[in-house]
Design a protein around this motif. Structure first.
Motif, PDB file in Angstrom:
ATOM      1  N   ARG A  24      -5.023  14.746   2.725  1.00  0.00           N
ATOM      2  CA  ARG A  24      -4.357  13.439   2.731  1.00  0.00           C
ATOM      3  C   ARG A  24      -3.954  13.091   1.300  1.00  0.00           C
ATOM      4  O   ARG A  24      -4.723  13.310   0.363  1.00  0.00           O
ATOM      5  CB  ARG A  24      -5.266  12.397   3.325  1.00  0.00           C
ATOM      6  CG  ARG A  24      -5.547  12.714   4.804  1.00  0.00           C
ATOM      7  CD  ARG A  24      -6.262  11.634   5.538  1.00  0.00           C
ATOM      8  NE  ARG A  24      -5.622  10.330   5.510  1.00  0.00           N
ATOM      9  CZ  ARG A  24      -4.662   9.926   6.336  1.00  0.00           C
ATOM     10  NH1 ARG A  24      -4.201  10.751   7.243  1.00  0.00           N
ATOM     11  NH2 ARG A  24      -4.167   8.712   6.246  1.00  0.00           N
ATOM     12  N   SER A  25      -2.744  12.562   1.142  1.00  0.00           N
ATOM     13  CA  SER A  25      -2.220  12.280  -0.188  1.00  0.00           C
ATOM     14  C   SER A  25      -1.138  11.214  -0.121  1.00  0.00           C
ATOM     15  O   SER A  25      -0.564  10.950   0.930  1.00  0.00           O
ATOM     16  CB  SER A  25      -1.644  13.561  -0.792  1.00  0.00           C
ATOM     17  OG  SER A  25      -1.048  13.290  -2.039  1.00  0.00           O
ATOM     18  N   CYS A  26      -0.848  10.640  -1.285  1.00  0.00           N
ATOM     19  CA  CYS A  26       0.253   9.680  -1.445  1.00  0.00           C
ATOM     20  C   CYS A  26       1.439  10.331  -2.147  1.00  0.00           C
ATOM     21  O   CYS A  26       2.384   9.653  -2.528  1.00  0.00           O
ATOM     22  CB  CYS A  26      -0.202   8.481  -2.264  1.00  0.00           C
ATOM     23  SG  CYS A  26      -1.482   7.516  -1.489  1.00  0.00           S
ATOM     24  N   ALA A  27       1.384  11.652  -2.352  1.00  0.00           N
ATOM     25  CA  ALA A  27       2.432  12.355  -3.096  1.00  0.00           C
ATOM     26  C   ALA A  27       3.787  12.190  -2.418  1.00  0.00           C
ATOM     27  O   ALA A  27       3.908  12.335  -1.196  1.00  0.00           O
ATOM     28  CB  ALA A  27       2.080  13.834  -3.218  1.00  0.00           C
ATOM     29  N   ASN A  28       4.802  11.886  -3.234  1.00  0.00           N
ATOM     30  CA  ASN A  28       6.163  11.759  -2.711  1.00  0.00           C
ATOM     31  C   ASN A  28       6.748  13.151  -2.500  1.00  0.00           C
ATOM     32  O   ASN A  28       6.673  14.006  -3.390  1.00  0.00           O
ATOM     33  CB  ASN A  28       7.040  10.975  -3.680  1.00  0.00           C
ATOM     34  CG  ASN A  28       6.634   9.526  -3.757  1.00  0.00           C
ATOM     35  OD1 ASN A  28       6.182   8.949  -2.777  1.00  0.00           O
ATOM     36  ND2 ASN A  28       6.780   8.935  -4.922  1.00  0.00           N
ATOM     37  N   HIS A  46       0.828  -1.194   0.000  1.00  0.00           N
ATOM     38  CA  HIS A  46       0.000   0.000   0.000  1.00  0.00           C
ATOM     39  C   HIS A  46       0.870   1.254   0.000  1.00  0.00           C
ATOM     40  O   HIS A  46       1.923   1.291   0.623  1.00  0.00           O
ATOM     41  CB  HIS A  46      -0.924   0.008   1.223  1.00  0.00           C
ATOM     42  CG  HIS A  46      -1.860  -1.157   1.235  1.00  0.00           C
ATOM     43  ND1 HIS A  46      -2.939  -1.253   0.395  1.00  0.00           N
ATOM     44  CD2 HIS A  46      -1.861  -2.291   1.966  1.00  0.00           C
ATOM     45  CE1 HIS A  46      -3.571  -2.391   0.617  1.00  0.00           C
ATOM     46  NE2 HIS A  46      -2.933  -3.048   1.568  1.00  0.00           N
ATOM     47  N   PRO A  47       0.431   2.310  -0.695  1.00  0.00           N
ATOM     48  CA  PRO A  47       1.208   3.552  -0.710  1.00  0.00           C
ATOM     49  C   PRO A  47       1.160   4.247   0.651  1.00  0.00           C
ATOM     50  O   PRO A  47       0.295   3.964   1.481  1.00  0.00           O
ATOM     51  CB  PRO A  47       0.507   4.400  -1.778  1.00  0.00           C
ATOM     52  CG  PRO A  47      -0.861   3.848  -1.871  1.00  0.00           C
ATOM     53  CD  PRO A  47      -0.764   2.391  -1.519  1.00  0.00           C
ATOM     54  N   ASN A  48       2.079   5.154   0.852  1.00  0.00           N
ATOM     55  CA  ASN A  48       2.162   5.908   2.099  1.00  0.00           C
ATOM     56  C   ASN A  48       1.124   7.028   2.062  1.00  0.00           C
ATOM     57  O   ASN A  48       1.371   8.122   1.559  1.00  0.00           O
ATOM     58  CB  ASN A  48       3.575   6.477   2.255  1.00  0.00           C
ATOM     59  CG  ASN A  48       3.778   7.097   3.607  1.00  0.00           C
ATOM     60  OD1 ASN A  48       2.970   6.945   4.512  1.00  0.00           O
ATOM     61  ND2 ASN A  48       4.883   7.815   3.732  1.00  0.00           N
ATOM     62  N   TYR A  49      -0.068   6.785   2.595  1.00  0.00           N
ATOM     63  CA  TYR A  49      -1.187   7.724   2.578  1.00  0.00           C
ATOM     64  C   TYR A  49      -1.187   8.490   3.892  1.00  0.00           C
ATOM     65  O   TYR A  49      -1.396   7.924   4.952  1.00  0.00           O
ATOM     66  CB  TYR A  49      -2.488   6.946   2.396  1.00  0.00           C
ATOM     67  CG  TYR A  49      -3.713   7.790   2.175  1.00  0.00           C
ATOM     68  CD1 TYR A  49      -3.838   8.582   1.049  1.00  0.00           C
ATOM     69  CD2 TYR A  49      -4.758   7.775   3.093  1.00  0.00           C
ATOM     70  CE1 TYR A  49      -4.967   9.335   0.831  1.00  0.00           C
ATOM     71  CE2 TYR A  49      -5.890   8.522   2.889  1.00  0.00           C
ATOM     72  CZ  TYR A  49      -5.995   9.307   1.759  1.00  0.00           C
ATOM     73  OH  TYR A  49      -7.122  10.065   1.552  1.00  0.00           O
ATOM     74  N   ARG A  50      -0.932   9.808   3.823  1.00  0.00           N
ATOM     75  CA  ARG A  50      -0.770  10.603   5.030  1.00  0.00           C
ATOM     76  C   ARG A  50      -1.164  12.048   4.764  1.00  0.00           C
ATOM     77  O   ARG A  50      -1.418  12.433   3.625  1.00  0.00           O
ATOM     78  CB  ARG A  50       0.676  10.546   5.501  1.00  0.00           C
ATOM     79  CG  ARG A  50       1.638  11.331   4.609  1.00  0.00           C
ATOM     80  CD  ARG A  50       2.811  10.501   4.204  1.00  0.00           C
ATOM     81  NE  ARG A  50       3.816  11.261   3.471  1.00  0.00           N
ATOM     82  CZ  ARG A  50       3.856  11.345   2.151  1.00  0.00           C
ATOM     83  NH1 ARG A  50       2.947  10.778   1.409  1.00  0.00           N
ATOM     84  NH2 ARG A  50       4.809  12.000   1.543  1.00  0.00           N
TER      85      ARG A  50
END
Length: 85
Positions: free
Chosen positions: A26-30, A6-10
């Motif tokens: 909240r986003s998965c953006a690096n 799962h992506p890092n959703y924070r």
């Protein structure tokens, strides 16, 4: 849930560089940078060129193509329908 798929959703702070507008969502953006928020949290920082606070469509400063008219419309407005004598 399986681990590692799962992506890092924070929570991420997005900043509009054109006017300094900030919003948190909240986003998965690096991201590589962090920002200290007013409430004491340290969040990942994602920089934007434009957001809804600076985009011409949302601010109401965008010119409509329909109202600007084209070359033919300009010609008709300038030289249109003269009365014959």
């Amino acid at each position: 849930m399986k681990e590692g798929i799962h992506p890092n959703y924070r929570d991420v702070c997005f900043v509009d560089l054109s006017n300094g507008f900030k919003f948190v969502t909240r986003s998965c953006a690096n991201t590589k940078e962090m920002i200290d928020m007013e409430d004491g949290r340290k969040l990942p920082l994602f920089k934007l060129d434009t957001s809804s606070e600076s985009h011409p469509f949302y601010t109401g400063t965008q010119k409509s193509v329909d109202s600007m008219g084209g070359r033919v419309e300009k010609f008709r407005n300038r030289f249109g329908r003269t009365t014959a004598k």
